[in-house]
Design an enzyme around this catalytic site. Structure first.
Site, PDB file in Angstrom:
ATOM      1  N   SER A  87       5.726   1.735 -12.197  1.00 34.03           N
ATOM      2  CA  SER A  87       6.760   1.500 -11.188  1.00 34.03           C
ATOM      3  C   SER A  87       8.123   1.455 -11.876  1.00 34.03           C
ATOM      4  O   SER A  87       8.494   2.411 -12.554  1.00 34.03           O
ATOM      5  CB  SER A  87       6.451   0.222 -10.403  1.00 34.03           C
ATOM      6  OG  SER A  87       7.218   0.143  -9.234  1.00 34.03           O
TER       7      SER A  87
ATOM      8  N   GLU B 273       0.594   5.146  -2.738  1.00 37.21           N
ATOM      9  CA  GLU B 273       1.700   4.249  -3.097  1.00 37.21           C
ATOM     10  C   GLU B 273       2.006   3.267  -1.965  1.00 37.21           C
ATOM     11  O   GLU B 273       1.264   2.328  -1.750  1.00 37.21           O
ATOM     12  CB  GLU B 273       2.941   5.067  -3.483  1.00 37.21           C
ATOM     13  CG  GLU B 273       2.739   6.000  -4.685  1.00 37.21           C
ATOM     14  CD  GLU B 273       2.649   5.310  -6.030  1.00 37.21           C
ATOM     15  OE1 GLU B 273       2.765   4.063  -6.095  1.00 37.21           O
ATOM     16  OE2 GLU B 273       2.448   6.011  -7.033  1.00 37.21           O
TER      17      GLU B 273
ATOM     18  N   HIS C 127       0.124   1.459  -4.315  1.00 31.58           N
ATOM     19  CA  HIS C 127       0.958   1.150  -5.463  1.00 31.58           C
ATOM     20  C   HIS C 127       0.308   0.014  -6.248  1.00 31.58           C
ATOM     21  O   HIS C 127      -0.066  -1.013  -5.683  1.00 31.58           O
ATOM     22  CB  HIS C 127       2.341   0.727  -4.949  1.00 31.58           C
ATOM     23  CG  HIS C 127       3.419   0.743  -5.976  1.00 31.58           C
ATOM     24  ND1 HIS C 127       3.797   1.879  -6.651  1.00 31.58           N
ATOM     25  CD2 HIS C 127       4.246  -0.242  -6.430  1.00 31.58           C
ATOM     26  CE1 HIS C 127       4.805   1.604  -7.460  1.00 31.58           C
ATOM     27  NE2 HIS C 127       5.088   0.315  -7.356  1.00 31.58           N
TER      28      HIS C 127
END
Length: 473
Positions: free
Chosen positions: A196, A313, A383
């Site tokens: 990330s 995600e 995610h």
């Protein structure tokens, strides 16, 4: 290295250039936690470039996690357990290394330096999901790094060096070059990796002339290209000053604690829209002279790069346990994925072919992956769900809550083995990417397919969607 005795959990001392460091050895793994690599960023050092820590005059107790820059989590509930640890020595790192056998004192292992995520506003290097024990088991020294976040790390203020968070990371990498040999690591075989915001930081460092020579390989998980020109950051800082009742200046923000500023950042971000990244790397200084995508065409061509994203995600389905279910039906999500118009595609997956294209002429090569295993809890390949697989830590605290009770161990073995091989210097077993349609990629855990499959075209919808946007402009 000297150990006290042969008990299961013993003290172990490393005599490094930074000074003596006392950690703990449990079986075949040694941990040295919370080692300061820079002076405390307090007083005159707050909002200043990081300064190398003086050599420890006495043995440093590295038996517990160090203080974290995060004082306030970005969300009430996060997929990754992200503990906040109080204290001022936030510029610290932890080393998890194989415990050397008596005859192996001079054997050097490759090094993985891990940068945590959190939108450059939050996150914690003390997360149990980042424990390096599986890497140590496989002959890799794992280093997790803390760096300044939010206003203290990335606010654009007059008289304050830009990109302080990246400058922290550069100093940490310099510390690794000087000290990691004492912990059994090879400073000539360093892989910098992150997820990330941490993955975005990896791409920023790879594009920066200031990072040349500090690492030899790079891995970006769900990284994206999140650098900016400062306009959004300045506007955000001005509104933040109004919220906390101070001028948007160094002196003004210095009168507020990190906790006060982080609470205000979270509240203002929620007010403006939780999908924005108001603070992060800024273009136009000595660290990032040009946008990251442009810098990648000029720098880091001798550094092999592995990068990719999860399949969904922030666009997961409406699983009952998902606190943030998608507003779209499964059919709508499938259509949006095919068109490449989801947040997942525009923020994360689009960066993969774009980075590969920028590095088309890099001798070292670029390899793509796509992590597709859907968490039954989160309703998709969300995610962060790939981290316990790449770290091979499916038993870590919080994994069952995010992955369900039976995450596939074979998938963890495969993804972790691929990453370990890359860190050890082996070329991935699938073809290189160039950023064009039909690029090869490694797919992990796609429903209905083998655990791992080498395929083409995984990122093609994103490429087409990005091309349409460019043509429209």
């Amino acid at each position: 290295m000297t150990a006290v005795n042969d008990a299961a959990d013993i003290a172990v001392t490393v005599h490094s250039p930074a000074g003596p460091v006392v950690g703990r050895r449990t079986g075949p793994v040694q941990r040295f936690l919370g080692i300061p690599y820079a002076q405390q960023p307090t007083g005159v050092q707050r909002f200043a470039a990081p300064v190398r820590r003086d050599r420890f005059p006495e043995p440093f107790d590295a038996s517990r996690p160090g203080p974290t820059s995060q004082r306030v989590p970005l969300f009430a509930t996060t997929t990754i357990p992200e503990p906040s640890v109080p204290g001022d020595d936030i510029l610290n790192l932890s080393v998890v290394a194989p415990a050397p056998a008596p005859a192996d004192d001079h054997v050097s292992c490759p090094v993985l330096v891990w940068i945590h995520g959190g939108g450059f506003l939050a996150g914690s290097p003390a997360s149990p999901w980042y424990d390096g024990r599986s890497f140590a088991r496989d002959g890799v020294v794992c280093v997790t790094v803390g760096y300044r976040l939010g206003v203290d790390g990335f606010a654009l203020l007059d008289g304050v060096p830009t990109n302080l968070g990246l400058r922290d990371l550069l100093l940490a990498l310099d510390w690794v070059q000087e000290n990691i040999g004492a912990f059994g690591g090879d400073p000539g075989r360093v892989t910098v990796a992150g997820q990330s915001a941490g993955g975005a930081a990896v791409l920023a460092l790879l594009s920066s002339p200031a990072a040349s020579g500090l690492f030899q390989r790079a891995v970006s998980l769900s990284g994206g290209l999140f650098d900016g020109d400062g306009v959004v950051a300045r506007e955000f800082v001005e509104r933040l000053g109004e919220r906390v009742g101070v001028p948007p200046t160094r002196a003004g923000f210095d009168s507020r604690t990190e906790e006060q500023l982080q609470e205000a950042v979270v509240a203002l971000r929620d007010e403006l829209g939780a999908d924005i990244l108001p603070l992060g790397p800024i273009v136009g200084d000595d660290i990032l002279p040009v946008p990251v995508a442009d810098g990648l065409t000029r720098h880091g061509h001798d550094v092999p790069l592995l990068l990719g994203a999860t399949g969904d995600e922030f666009d997961c389905g409406a699983a009952p346990e998902n606190a943030h279910p998608s507003p779209y039906s499964p059919a709508e999500l499938a259509a949006r994925r095919a068109a490449g118009t989801r947040v997942t595609d525009t923020l994360f997956r689009a960066a993969c072919p774009r980075v590969a294209a920028a590095r088309r002429d890099a001798d070292a090569g670029t390899w793509l992956y796509s992590f597709e295993w859907p968490s039954p809890v989160l309703g998709g390949s969300a995610h962060c769900v790939d981290i316990p697989f790449f770290f091979d830590l499916l038993d870590a605290p919080g994994c069952a809550e995010a992955l369900g009770p039976y995450p596939p161990t074979e998938l963890a073995t495969t993804t972790h083995t691929d990453l370990v091989g890359f860190v050890h210097g082996r070329e991935p077993g699938w073809a290189r990417a160039t950023g064009g349609p039909g690029d090869p990629a490694r797919e992990y855990g796609r429903p209905g397919a083998a655990i791992v499959a080498d395929t083409t075209g995984v990122f093609d919808p994103v490429v087409r969607a990005v091309s349409r946007v460019v043509e429209a402009c």
